[in-house]
Scaffold this motif. Structure first.
Motif, PDB file in Angstrom:
ATOM      1  N   GLN B   9     108.171  -9.402  55.468  1.00 15.87           N
ATOM      2  CA  GLN B   9     108.036  -9.147  54.072  1.00 15.87           C
ATOM      3  C   GLN B   9     107.322 -10.534  53.478  1.00 15.87           C
ATOM      4  OE1 GLN B   9     111.046  -8.103  51.557  1.00 15.87           O
ATOM      5  NE2 GLN B   9     109.842  -8.168  49.612  1.00 15.87           N
ATOM      6  N   HIS B  34      92.588  -1.272  57.394  1.00 15.42           N
ATOM      7  CA  HIS B  34      92.039  -2.023  56.813  1.00 15.42           C
ATOM      8  C   HIS B  34      92.937  -3.160  56.514  1.00 15.42           C
ATOM      9  CE1 HIS B  34      89.034   0.613  54.329  1.00 15.42           C
ATOM     10  NE2 HIS B  34      89.324   1.373  55.328  1.00 15.42           N
ATOM     11  N   TYR B  36      93.538  -6.798  54.011  1.00 19.20           N
ATOM     12  CA  TYR B  36      92.718  -7.318  52.758  1.00 19.20           C
ATOM     13  C   TYR B  36      93.738  -8.645  52.277  1.00 19.20           C
ATOM     14  CZ  TYR B  36      90.574  -2.964  51.680  1.00 19.20           C
ATOM     15  OH  TYR B  36      89.550  -2.154  51.894  1.00 19.20           O
ATOM     16  N   TRP B  38      95.187 -11.250  49.534  1.00 25.66           N
ATOM     17  CA  TRP B  38      95.416 -11.045  48.118  1.00 25.66           C
ATOM     18  C   TRP B  38      95.970 -12.253  47.400  1.00 25.66           C
ATOM     19  CZ3 TRP B  38      98.511  -6.584  45.624  1.00 25.66           C
ATOM     20  CH2 TRP B  38      98.219  -6.366  43.926  1.00 25.66           C
ATOM     21  N   PRO B  44      92.675  -7.995  45.428  1.00 26.04           N
ATOM     22  CA  PRO B  44      92.382  -8.227  46.939  1.00 26.04           C
ATOM     23  C   PRO B  44      90.935  -7.924  47.411  1.00 26.04           C
ATOM     24  CG  PRO B  44      93.863  -6.319  46.073  1.00 26.04           C
ATOM     25  CD  PRO B  44      93.276  -6.714  44.915  1.00 26.04           C
ATOM     26  N   SER B  99      96.234   4.342  52.069  1.00 27.33           N
ATOM     27  CA  SER B  99      97.483   4.003  51.594  1.00 27.33           C
ATOM     28  C   SER B  99      97.791   2.725  52.192  1.00 27.33           C
ATOM     29  CB  SER B  99      98.615   4.721  52.357  1.00 27.33           C
ATOM     30  OG  SER B  99      98.380   6.318  51.671  1.00 27.33           O
ATOM     31  N   PHE B 100      98.345   1.792  51.144  1.00 29.30           N
ATOM     32  CA  PHE B 100      98.581   0.314  51.634  1.00 29.30           C
ATOM     33  C   PHE B 100     100.056   0.090  51.797  1.00 29.30           C
ATOM     34  CE2 PHE B 100      95.006  -2.053  50.340  1.00 29.30           C
ATOM     35  CZ  PHE B 100      94.152  -1.351  49.698  1.00 29.30           C
ATOM     36  N   GLY B 101     100.331  -0.812  52.856  1.00 29.63           N
ATOM     37  CA  GLY B 101     101.727  -1.253  53.191  1.00 29.63           C
ATOM     38  C   GLY B 101     101.914  -2.170  51.890  1.00 29.63           C
ATOM     39  N   ALA B 102     103.307  -2.851  51.919  1.00 33.39           N
ATOM     40  CA  ALA B 102     103.698  -3.595  50.634  1.00 33.39           C
ATOM     41  C   ALA B 102     103.371  -4.969  50.785  1.00 33.39           C
ATOM     42  CB  ALA B 102     105.323  -3.531  50.616  1.00 33.39           C
TER      43      ALA B 102
END
Lengths: 111, 110
Positions: B9, B34, B36, B38, B44, B99-102
């Motif tokens: 994390q 993908h 990104y 941020w 992002p 859909s993105f991961g955290a």
């Protein structure tokens, strides 16, 4: 070239009020997206539009509606705002299955 | 919901050290992965879009690899600098839904 433009940047609502977040892009993107960002949860997809005239639900669509007015514009509406909708909202656009270009975000607080 | 997981994390790196972190995603019906970057108070920005198994992409000191058969991607930062401090997001798509991961938050200490 403005890219992806979101308005407003900040908004405070009372519970039960309605509002529309506006998003416009001048990059000729077919696809447009609305995400919300909450601490520890990354970006969660609310709705997306793969092309003009189509919209589909994402991961967290409840309490929201969208309109793909034309190729440039994709708006997100909260009909009856709830405190759980306090979040930062991002609009994004993309050419077909290519990288996303994000707007600058809208910080929404629902009291 | 597409299950996209990122680990760790968060991590702290000494300036000049190299680091890497992981994104795992469903291995079925893969279309694209993908990455990104941020930065705080910004939006992002895309680093890479990867579509082929075994693909490797590089941008400056940052690179990424992709294994679609086992469902994971690594992002590498070589010789970390303070300006590399950011949250790195991966996102998976099997159609138009992305859909993105955290995210993995990287802090580079001078």
């Amino acid at each position: 070239n403005a890219g992806v433009t979101q308005t407003p940047k900040f908004q405070v609502l009372k519970t039960g009020q309605s509002m529309t977040l506006q998003c416009a892009q001048d990059m000729n993107h077919n696809s447009m997206y609305w995400y919300r960002q909450d601490p520890g949860m990354g970006l969660r997809l609310i709705y997306y539009s793969a092309s003009e005239g189509t919209t589909d639900k994402g991961e967290v669509p409840n309490g929201y509606n969208v309109s793909r007015l034309n190729k440039r514009e994709f708006s997100l509406r909260l009909e009856s705002a709830a405190p759980s909708q306090t979040s930062v909202y991002f609009c994004a656009g993309a050419a077909d299955n290519e990288k996303l270009f994000f707007g600058s975000g809208t910080q929404l607080s629902v009291l | 919901i597409l299950n996209v997981e990122q680990s760790p994390q968060s991590l702290h790196v000494q300036e000049g050290d190299s680091t890497n972190f992981t994104c795992s995603f469903p291995s079925s019906n893969f279309y694209a992965l993908h990455w990104y970057r941020w930065e705080t108070a910004k939006s992002p920005e895309a680093l890479f879009v990867m579509t082929l198994n075994g693909d490797e992409k590089k941008k400056g000191r940052i690179s990424a690899t992709l294994n679609t058969k086992e469902g994971y991607s690594y992002l590498y930062i070589k010789g970390s600098q303070p300006e590399d401090s950011a949250t790195y997001l991966c996102a998976f798509t099997n159609d138009y839904k992305l859909s993105f991961g955290a995210g993995t938050t990287v802090t580079v200490r001078a």
